[in-house]
Design an enzyme around this catalytic site. Structure first.
Site, PDB file in Angstrom:
ATOM      1  CG  ASP A   1       0.544  -2.801   6.222  1.00 41.64           C
ATOM      2  OD1 ASP A   1      -0.431  -2.928   6.984  1.00 41.64           O
ATOM      3  OD2 ASP A   1       0.508  -2.117   5.182  1.00 41.64           O
TER       4      ASP A   1
ATOM      5  CG  HIS B   1      -1.955   0.975   1.340  1.00 45.81           C
ATOM      6  ND1 HIS B   1      -1.716   2.285   1.708  1.00 45.81           N
ATOM      7  CD2 HIS B   1      -3.305   0.881   1.143  1.00 45.81           C
ATOM      8  CE1 HIS B   1      -2.859   2.951   1.721  1.00 45.81           C
ATOM      9  NE2 HIS B   1      -3.838   2.134   1.383  1.00 45.81           N
TER      10      HIS B   1
ATOM     11  CB  CYS C   1      -3.716   3.202  -1.649  1.00 45.76           C
ATOM     12  SG  CYS C   1      -4.834   4.579  -1.350  1.00 45.76           S
TER      13      CYS C   1
ATOM     14  CE  LYS D   1      -7.399  -0.664   6.207  1.00 44.66           C
ATOM     15  NZ  LYS D   1      -8.343  -0.393   5.104  1.00 44.66           N
TER      16      LYS D   1
ATOM     17  CD  GLN E   1      -6.815  -4.848   3.914  1.00 45.53           C
ATOM     18  OE1 GLN E   1      -7.754  -5.633   3.989  1.00 45.53           O
ATOM     19  NE2 GLN E   1      -6.992  -3.541   3.821  1.00 45.53           N
TER      20      GLN E   1
END
Length: 418
Positions: free
Chosen positions: A212, A135, A376, A238, A215
């Site tokens: 990261d 991202h 993104c 999220k 997700q």
């Protein structure tokens, strides 16, 4: 037995969708005259009623600044705020609450590391490794740092199916590598990366590893001690929580060696005009009044996930993804983008001869919410030589019937041009 526990014990552990959906007020509406089917969960998940009520309760009953007040409201708000930190610690299996820092979101968490660890420990000629799947929030901060310090940014390529080229990654690592920052699961394609193996390889050359988890934390078991990552960044919104709240986990010894990110209240022990003494972690990185109400409400989102269990959530989402993938593959002109073997519940695709934005608008006319564009991840789209994709991403409250509506609508759309 709670309603949530009953929901996953129905039908031999299969999630009873309607019991879950009843907890999400926003789902019970019509959009353009059709029942809403919300498939934009990779952008943000919807919020169960207990999260909404917790936010209302804070502002209606407990509103106060935290940590320094001597009165009852301040004490209550502080207790609830710190209880969320305890829940996050357990949620990711961090060794201590001091290693859990609240931020505005994944983006700020990554920027915090780049701006503090990066500026202190990255020097000219050092190398930072990211991947093609990243991202923009895990690209731009490292580009800015490299420009400032004269460091070198290296990119892990991907295969045509959207999986990382792990052999290339191994060849990129060297004694010049100081940081590896890689997404756990791709927001654009759903690809799940073998990060435990990658972290071990990064450590073998003395590099730190930032994961990261934006997700992955809603779908996968994320155990920072088992993974042995140095940093983990993710966002509350999220994982069924409020917007404006993020988490940065960092290993104690690394956080203690990093300078503060911002100056102000809370991040200090003592201030004089001649010298300031900084506070201990995590408060050293939490300058100013935080997003108190949303952090407190975030606790209810974590409890929601814990009560359902990640295994039940993942099994349900995998069934949805498998059904959507198989059904959409039969649509004339359907082009899947990202076909990795191991994915979270993201289906990214194109329809031949139709722009992704047009597909999204036509689905919206049928009450179906998807995301369109580059998500993104413009370098990733360039890798596939496309402008963008249509992305349908699924959560625990989605149903097979909603998938069938998506397939029916896409079939009608494809017939217009194919």
């Amino acid at each position: 037995m709670s309603d949530l526990e009953a929901a996953i014990k129905t039908n031999s552990g299969i999630i009873a969708e309607e019991k879950i959906r009843a907890l999400f007020p926003i789902l019970h509406q019509e959009v353009n005259g059709k029942p809403l089917a919300y498939f934009d969960n990779a952008a943000t998940t919807q919020k169960p009623i207990q999260v909404i009520e917790a936010l209302k309760n804070y502002y209606g009953v407990d509103n106060s600044n935290i940590h320094r007040g001597a009165h009852t409201l301040a004490s209550r708000a502080t207790d609830y705020f710190e209880q969320t930190r305890e829940l996050v610690k357990t949620f990711i299996n961090a060794p201590s609450v001091e290693e859990v820092i609240f931020t505005k979101g994944t983006t700020e968490s990554i920027n915090l590391v780049a701006s503090t660890f990066g500026r202190k420990f990255i020097n000219a000629g050092d190398e930072i490794i990211i991947s093609t799947l990243e991202h923009h929030s895990n690209i731009v901060p490292w580009q800015m740092l490299c420009e400032e310090k004269g460091a070198i940014l290296k990119i892990i390529p991907i295969h045509d199916n959207g999986e990382l080229d792990l052999e290339a990654y191994k060849n990129l690592l060297s004694d010049k590598t100081k940081m590896v920052a890689v997404v756990h699961a791709s927001n654009a394609l759903g690809t799940i990366n073998p990060v435990k193996e990658m972290i071990t390889q990064a450590h073998s050359v003395g590099a730190k590893f930032l994961l990261d988890g934006a997700q992955s934390t809603a779908h996968l078991e994320v155990d920072v001690q088992d993974l042995n990552c140095d940093f983990l960044a993710f966002s509350a919104h999220k994982v069924y929580g409020p917007t404006g709240v993020g988490v940065l986990y960092g290993k104690r010894e690394v956080l203690e060696a990093m300078p503060p990110y911002q100056g102000g209240g809370e991040m200090i022990k003592e201030v004089s005009f001649s010298k300031t003494t900084y506070n201990d972690i995590p408060y050293k990185f939490e300058a100013g009044t935080p997003n108190i109400g949303d952090v407190i409400a975030f606790a209810e989102a974590i409890k929601f996930i814990n009560q359902l269990g990640k295994a039940a959530i993942r099994a349900h989402e995998n069934r949805l993804l498998a059904h959507a993938t198989e059904s959409c593959s039969k649509i004339n002109g359907f082009i899947p983008i990202g076909t990795a073997k191991d994915k979270v519940s993201v289906l990214s695709f194109g329809i031949n001869n139709i722009h992704p934005f047009d597909v999204g608008m036509m689905l919206d006319a049928s009450g179906i919410a998807v995301r369109t564009g580059h998500h993104c991840t413009q370098p990733l789209m360039e890798r596939f030589n496309i402008e963008g994709t249509v992305r349908a991403s699924f959560a625990v409250y989605n149903t097979m019937e909603e998938i069938d509506r998506l397939v029916e609508s896409l079939t009608k759309i494809s017939k217009r041009k194919n």
